[in-house]
Every structure is written in C-alpha cells, then in structure tokens.
Scaffold this active site. Structure first.
Site, PDB file in Angstrom:
ATOM      1  N   SER A   1       8.506 -17.880  -2.832  1.00 59.14           N
ATOM      2  CA  SER A   1       8.265 -19.425  -3.132  1.00 59.14           C
ATOM      3  C   SER A   1       6.975 -19.741  -3.182  1.00 59.14           C
ATOM      4  CB  SER A   1       8.933 -20.323  -2.258  1.00 59.14           C
ATOM      5  OG  SER A   1       8.364 -21.756  -2.496  1.00 59.14           O
TER       6      SER A   1
ATOM      7  N   GLU B   1       5.731 -22.388  -2.413  1.00 58.57           N
ATOM      8  CA  GLU B   1       5.371 -23.200  -1.241  1.00 58.57           C
ATOM      9  C   GLU B   1       4.499 -22.180  -0.191  1.00 58.57           C
ATOM     10  OE1 GLU B   1       6.291 -26.257   0.639  1.00 58.57           O
ATOM     11  OE2 GLU B   1       6.175 -26.842  -1.549  1.00 58.57           O
TER      12      GLU B   1
ATOM     13  N   TYR C   1       9.571 -24.231   6.381  1.00 61.08           N
ATOM     14  CA  TYR C   1      10.102 -23.736   5.182  1.00 61.08           C
ATOM     15  C   TYR C   1       9.028 -22.588   4.627  1.00 61.08           C
ATOM     16  CZ  TYR C   1      11.804 -22.660   0.526  1.00 61.08           C
ATOM     17  OH  TYR C   1      11.929 -22.270  -0.834  1.00 61.08           O
TER      18      TYR C   1
HETATM   19  P1  NAP Z   1      19.933 -24.216  -3.150  1.00 63.14           P
HETATM   20  O1  NAP Z   1      20.607 -24.935  -4.369  1.00 63.14           O
HETATM   21  O2  NAP Z   1      19.547 -24.948  -1.977  1.00 63.14           O
HETATM   22  O3  NAP Z   1      20.864 -22.987  -2.524  1.00 63.14           O
HETATM   23  C1  NAP Z   1      20.686 -22.731  -1.333  1.00 63.14           C
HETATM   24  C2  NAP Z   1      21.842 -21.617  -1.053  1.00 63.14           C
HETATM   25  O4  NAP Z   1      21.884 -20.819  -0.101  1.00 63.14           O
HETATM   26  C3  NAP Z   1      23.406 -22.341  -1.172  1.00 63.14           C
HETATM   27  O5  NAP Z   1      24.359 -21.351  -2.064  1.00 63.14           O
HETATM   28  C4  NAP Z   1      23.608 -22.270   0.207  1.00 63.14           C
HETATM   29  O6  NAP Z   1      25.213 -22.521   0.378  1.00 63.14           O
HETATM   30  C5  NAP Z   1      23.019 -21.049   0.633  1.00 63.14           C
HETATM   31  N1  NAP Z   1      23.269 -20.877   2.207  1.00 63.14           N
HETATM   32  C6  NAP Z   1      22.264 -21.619   3.047  1.00 63.14           C
HETATM   33  N2  NAP Z   1      22.455 -21.398   4.343  1.00 63.14           N
HETATM   34  C7  NAP Z   1      23.087 -20.161   4.349  1.00 63.14           C
HETATM   35  C8  NAP Z   1      23.550 -19.357   5.446  1.00 63.14           C
HETATM   36  N3  NAP Z   1      23.257 -19.322   6.484  1.00 63.14           N
HETATM   37  N4  NAP Z   1      24.196 -18.213   4.834  1.00 63.14           N
HETATM   38  C9  NAP Z   1      24.790 -17.847   3.646  1.00 63.14           C
HETATM   39  N5  NAP Z   1      24.194 -18.875   2.728  1.00 63.14           N
HETATM   40  C10 NAP Z   1      23.364 -19.871   2.745  1.00 63.14           C
HETATM   41  O7  NAP Z   1      18.380 -23.380  -3.534  1.00 63.14           O
HETATM   42  P2  NAP Z   1      17.934 -23.085  -5.083  1.00 63.14           P
HETATM   43  O8  NAP Z   1      17.148 -23.964  -5.839  1.00 63.14           O
HETATM   44  O9  NAP Z   1      19.244 -22.265  -5.683  1.00 63.14           O
HETATM   45  O10 NAP Z   1      17.159 -21.802  -4.481  1.00 63.14           O
HETATM   46  C11 NAP Z   1      17.599 -20.205  -4.425  1.00 63.14           C
HETATM   47  C12 NAP Z   1      16.598 -19.585  -3.606  1.00 63.14           C
HETATM   48  O11 NAP Z   1      15.083 -19.573  -4.247  1.00 63.14           O
HETATM   49  C13 NAP Z   1      16.410 -20.293  -2.216  1.00 63.14           C
HETATM   50  O12 NAP Z   1      16.038 -19.104  -1.147  1.00 63.14           O
HETATM   51  C14 NAP Z   1      15.069 -21.062  -2.395  1.00 63.14           C
HETATM   52  O13 NAP Z   1      14.368 -21.244  -1.067  1.00 63.14           O
HETATM   53  C15 NAP Z   1      14.246 -20.119  -3.471  1.00 63.14           C
HETATM   54  N6  NAP Z   1      13.389 -20.653  -4.218  1.00 63.14           N
HETATM   55  C16 NAP Z   1      13.697 -22.015  -4.989  1.00 63.14           C
HETATM   56  C17 NAP Z   1      12.931 -22.476  -5.733  1.00 63.14           C
HETATM   57  C18 NAP Z   1      13.172 -23.733  -6.695  1.00 63.14           C
HETATM   58  O14 NAP Z   1      12.195 -24.338  -7.151  1.00 63.14           O
HETATM   59  N7  NAP Z   1      14.403 -23.746  -6.897  1.00 63.14           N
HETATM   60  C19 NAP Z   1      11.478 -22.083  -5.954  1.00 63.14           C
HETATM   61  C20 NAP Z   1      11.034 -20.794  -5.127  1.00 63.14           C
HETATM   62  C21 NAP Z   1      12.000 -20.431  -4.316  1.00 63.14           C
HETATM   63  P3  NAP Z   1      25.862 -23.723   0.411  1.00 63.14           P
HETATM   64  O15 NAP Z   1      26.177 -24.243  -0.808  1.00 63.14           O
HETATM   65  O16 NAP Z   1      26.874 -23.587   1.300  1.00 63.14           O
HETATM   66  O17 NAP Z   1      24.891 -24.767   1.069  1.00 63.14           O
HETATM   67  O1  G4F Z   2      11.469 -31.818  -5.084  1.00 60.46           O
HETATM   68  P1  G4F Z   2      10.726 -31.367  -3.864  1.00 60.46           P
HETATM   69  O2  G4F Z   2      11.461 -31.657  -2.642  1.00 60.46           O
HETATM   70  O3  G4F Z   2      10.144 -29.877  -3.920  1.00 60.46           O
HETATM   71  P2  G4F Z   2       9.378 -28.953  -2.968  1.00 60.46           P
HETATM   72  O4  G4F Z   2       9.071 -29.512  -1.742  1.00 60.46           O
HETATM   73  O5  G4F Z   2       8.117 -28.634  -3.863  1.00 60.46           O
HETATM   74  O6  G4F Z   2      10.156 -27.646  -2.796  1.00 60.46           O
HETATM   75  C1  G4F Z   2      10.985 -26.916  -3.880  1.00 60.46           C
HETATM   76  O7  G4F Z   2      10.121 -26.154  -4.372  1.00 60.46           O
HETATM   77  C2  G4F Z   2       9.490 -25.121  -3.904  1.00 60.46           C
HETATM   78  C3  G4F Z   2       8.837 -23.967  -4.944  1.00 60.46           C
HETATM   79  O8  G4F Z   2       7.618 -24.530  -4.516  1.00 60.46           O
HETATM   80  C4  G4F Z   2      10.743 -24.216  -3.180  1.00 60.46           C
HETATM   81  F1  G4F Z   2      10.363 -23.025  -2.346  1.00 60.46           F
HETATM   82  C5  G4F Z   2      11.666 -25.209  -2.563  1.00 60.46           C
HETATM   83  O9  G4F Z   2      12.821 -24.378  -1.815  1.00 60.46           O
HETATM   84  C6  G4F Z   2      12.296 -26.311  -3.361  1.00 60.46           C
HETATM   85  O10 G4F Z   2      13.122 -25.873  -3.963  1.00 60.46           O
HETATM   86  O11 G4F Z   2       9.283 -32.026  -3.968  1.00 60.46           O
HETATM   87  C7  G4F Z   2       8.539 -32.027  -4.675  1.00 60.46           C
HETATM   88  C8  G4F Z   2       7.270 -32.946  -4.041  1.00 60.46           C
HETATM   89  C9  G4F Z   2       6.736 -32.922  -2.916  1.00 60.46           C
HETATM   90  O12 G4F Z   2       5.335 -32.873  -3.110  1.00 60.46           O
HETATM   91  C10 G4F Z   2       7.105 -34.268  -2.333  1.00 60.46           C
HETATM   92  O13 G4F Z   2       6.310 -34.761  -1.451  1.00 60.46           O
HETATM   93  O14 G4F Z   2       7.595 -34.179  -4.416  1.00 60.46           O
HETATM   94  C11 G4F Z   2       7.231 -35.264  -3.592  1.00 60.46           C
HETATM   95  N1  G4F Z   2       7.898 -36.122  -3.643  1.00 60.46           N
HETATM   96  C12 G4F Z   2       7.791 -37.690  -3.710  1.00 60.46           C
HETATM   97  N2  G4F Z   2       8.943 -38.309  -3.404  1.00 60.46           N
HETATM   98  C13 G4F Z   2       9.522 -36.280  -3.184  1.00 60.46           C
HETATM   99  C14 G4F Z   2       9.842 -37.329  -3.034  1.00 60.46           C
HETATM  100  N3  G4F Z   2      10.243 -35.248  -2.963  1.00 60.46           N
HETATM  101  C15 G4F Z   2      11.471 -35.648  -2.582  1.00 60.46           C
HETATM  102  N4  G4F Z   2      12.253 -34.499  -2.238  1.00 60.46           N
HETATM  103  N5  G4F Z   2      12.050 -36.787  -2.387  1.00 60.46           N
HETATM  104  C16 G4F Z   2      11.257 -37.807  -2.651  1.00 60.46           C
HETATM  105  O15 G4F Z   2      11.480 -39.075  -2.573  1.00 60.46           O
END
Ligand code: NAP
Ligand code: G4F
Length: 322
Positions: free
Chosen positions: A123, A125, A147
């Site tokens: 990520s 992050e 995280y």
């Molecule tokens: P998500 O929608 O939160 O999905 C997370 C998945 O992990 C869900 O299927 C959840 O199952 C499963 N999970 C959580 N804890 C578990 C455990 N103990 N054992 C088995 N499964 C478990 O996340 P996403 O946005 O699709 O992201 C996918 C991956 O990419 C994650 O690793 C995230 O950290 C990473 N990532 C995401 C972003 C982004 O912007 N979306 C960017 C960079 C990296 P349940 O459905 O049961 O909760």
């Molecule tokens: O949408 P966010 O919660 O995503 P964040 O923290 O960037 O993390 C996501 O992206 C990562 C990749 O860079 C992944 F690895 C991670 O698993 C996840 O998918 O927040 C984005 C931004 C933050 O700066 C937060 O402070 O939005 C700002 N924000 C402002 N108001 C808020 C809010 N975030 C959330 N969730 N809720 C608010 O009300």
C-alpha cells in the site's frame, strides 16, 4: 486451466479480481473467514462460478489445507484489516492479520508448493509522511499508522522470501483505488453515499474529517489488472500502481456534490471525530515502471470515478426507497 486463490475475495479488490480472472478462464478459489452473517454481497453475481473455502489469515492449518486441496498456480493475498482508523483501536489485530498473516501464507507456500506465484497487496500508506514527491518503488517508507507499519512488514517479508527462498513473490504498492464496491467507511464512498442520501432527502448533512488530505485515487477495476500482470512476468518484482495525479478530499466533495447539482459547502460539516492521530497529508505516485514493464495504465480518471460512484449510489438508494 490455471487455478488462482484469492484471500479477501469478499472485499472490494477481491471481487474485481475474481471477475477478471474468471473472464480469463481461470478456476477461481476464494478464501472467506467464518462470520455469523453472509458477506458475499460483492461476489453474489459470480458465486456459482467460484469455489469458496473457509480459512483465516490467523490460522496456519486452514491455509495449509487450502493449498493442499486446491493446488493453486497463483495466490493473491488481498485479505487484511484494511481500514486505517481501526488500526489504532485494534493495533495488535492489525499486526496479526495485515503483517504476520503474510508470513503465514508465505510459509505455507514454501512448504506446500514453492512454485506458486504470490501477489502481496502492499500500500501507498507505507510512504506515510512522504520522503519524496512523487513516490516510486525506491522511495523510503515512513508509515504513519499501525496499518502502514503492518503493510511495511508485509512488503519486506515478501521481498525477503523472494530473496531467501527464490519464491515468485511480487509486491504491488497500490495507491488508493475506489469503486461503487468500496466499503462505506472509506472517504470517497462515504461522500458518494452521502451525496445520494442528501439528494434523496434522507440526510441533511455529511460529517467528514480532514478535507485537505490529498490522495492519488484510481478505479479498482483498473488496478486488479495490474495485480494479474505482475504474476505473468518472467521474474517477480515490486511495482507502484497509481494515476500520477493527486486531489484533496475537498475536491472529491466538490466534484461528487456538483455532479448531483449540489454545492458541497452547503452540506459538509467538518467533525474532529474523524481526524486521525497522525495523518498522511499527500500521496502521489510515479507509475512509470508499471507503464514500462507491465504496459499498465489506468483507464478511468478522477472525475469519471467520482461520477461513476455517485451514479451507483443514487441508483442503489432510489431502488431501496421505491
Ligand atoms: P477490503 O474491501 O477491506 O477487503 C478486505 C478483505 O479481507 C475482506 O474480504 C475481508 O473479509 C478479508 N479479511 C479481513 N480479515 C481477514 C482475516 N483475518 N482472514 C481472512 N480474510 C480476512 O479491502 P480492499 O480495498 O479490497 O483491499 C484489498 C487489499 O489491498 C487489502 O490488503 C488492502 O489493505 C490493500 N490495499 C487497498 C488499497 C485500496 O485503496 N483499496 C490500496 C492499497 C492496498 P470480510 O469480508 O469477512 O471482512
Ligand atoms: O478513504 P480513507 O479512509 O483511505 P486511506 O486512509 O487513504 O486508506 C486507504 O488507502 C490506502 C492506500 O493509500 C489503503 F492501503 C488502505 O487500505 C485504504 O484503502 O481516507 C483518505 C483520506 C485520509 O487522509 C482521511 O483523513 O480521507 C481523509 N478523511 C477525511 N474525512 C476521511 C474522512 N477518511 C475517512 N475514512 N472518513 C472521513 O470522514
């Protein structure tokens, strides 16, 4: 027909990746953890086309049994505790799943079949308080949340198992990617859901935290293509995946509310409850290596993404209120 195993298939990315792999003729196996209610909303449309297996990143023997039974050629590790704010309130759990879970899976691959190709969901992050603008594969990490710290561990253990045991282990450093399937607690989806509720008269305002944070937002459907491409290369490597653009949360509000004919300033209320103990102020990728080596480029831009998500939430809420 190749077999792919996806951990986190019920999540946003898992569901798009399953769609993609099925379209390419893969046999898809999805690992799901045991819950008291069904969490298959995002994969309901393909439920009959994938094999679902119970397992948990906490539980090594469930991982061993899964790999022995299904014999995957590729494993995509998308499961994680992925919501940054929860990583402060559940720091140990986040470390167990998001960090150590990666080692459990790599250890399982090493002992069951070291020929498996492995993808780790790293990520942006990890860049946290950024040391360089824009961020590349070589930018040092400075994570700002439990995280982010857990993802740094997951990234380096992937690199280490590649170097120590010669595994085909790739790490995709993905910047934020969103979609109509994004969890409702993440800021983009919270905004588009809020826009739809306000438009339909179901809410009067939308409470958000820091509107000045800037993110490099792309479309999840584009990003799963990059995951697959990483496992089709001759050798495993690390790749930054993003759009190369950054936008403040405030601008996402402006575009999303504006698309529905509303002015965000009339509805968005800043609420300190949504501020974080340590913020990531600015993320912006340099995805040049992915373009050069993988031939990957995002197809959906910032405005199209916001509009796609508003359209989907308006449709969903209209249907629910009929
Ligand atoms: P998500 O929608 O939160 O999905 C997370 C998945 O992990 C869900 O299927 C959840 O199952 C499963 N999970 C959580 N804890 C578990 C455990 N103990 N054992 C088995 N499964 C478990 O996340 P996403 O946005 O699709 O992201 C996918 C991956 O990419 C994650 O690793 C995230 O950290 C990473 N990532 C995401 C972003 C982004 O912007 N979306 C960017 C960079 C990296 P349940 O459905 O049961 O909760
Ligand atoms: O949408 P966010 O919660 O995503 P964040 O923290 O960037 O993390 C996501 O992206 C990562 C990749 O860079 C992944 F690895 C991670 O698993 C996840 O998918 O927040 C984005 C931004 C933050 O700066 C937060 O402070 O939005 C700002 N924000 C402002 N108001 C808020 C809010 N975030 C959330 N969730 N809720 C608010 O009300």
């Amino acid at each position: 027909m190749p077999t792919a195993l996806i951990t986190g298939i019920t999540g946003q990315d898992g569901s798009y990746l399953a769609d993609l792999l099925l379209s390419k003729g893969y046999q898809v196996v999805g690992m799901v953890r045991r819950t008291s209610t069904v969490t298959f909303e995002r994969i309901a449309h393909i439920q009959d086309d994938v094999s679902i297996v119970q397992g948990d990143l906490h539980d090594q023997s469930s991982l061993v049994a899964m790999l022995e039974e299904y014999k995957p050629d590729e494993v995509y590790n998308l499961a994680a505790q992925s919501f940054v704010p929860v990583s402060w309130s559940q720091a140990v759990l986040t470390g167990e799943v998001t960090a150590l879970g990666v080692t459990r899976l790599l250890e399982t691959i090493r002992s069951v079949n070291p020929k498996i190709r492995f993808y780790q969901a790293s990520s942006s992050e990890m860049f946290g308080k950024v040391m360089e603008v824009p961020q590349t594969e070589k930018t040092p990490f400075y994570p700002r949340s439990p995280y982010g710290v857990a993802k740094v561990y997951g990234h380096w253990i992937t690199v280490n198992y590649r170097e120590s045991y010669n595994l085909f282990a790739a790490s995709g450093i993905l910047f934020n990617h969103e979609s109509p399937r994004r969890g409702l607690e993440f800021v983009t989806r919270k905004i588009t859901d809020g826009v739809a509720r306000i438009k339909m008269g179901l809410a009067k305002d939308l409470r958000l935290g820091n509107l000045d944070a800037q993110r490099d937002w792309g479309f999840a459907g584009d990003y799963v293509e990059a995951m697959w491409l990483m496992l089709q290369q001759d050798k495993p490597d690390d790749f930054v995946i993003g759009t190369g653009e950054t936008h403040p949360v405030r601008e996402f509000c402006e575009v999303a509310f504006g698309y529905a004919g509303l002015n965000y300033q009339d509805y968005v209320v800043q609420d300190t409850r949504f501020y974080r103990p340590a913020e990531v102020d600015l993320l912006i990728s340099n995805p040049a290596k992915a373009a050069r080596v993988l031939g990957w480029k995002p197809k959906v831009n910032f405005k199209q993404l916001a509009e796609m998500m508003v359209d989907a939430d308006l449709k969903r809420i209209r249907n629910a209120t009929i």
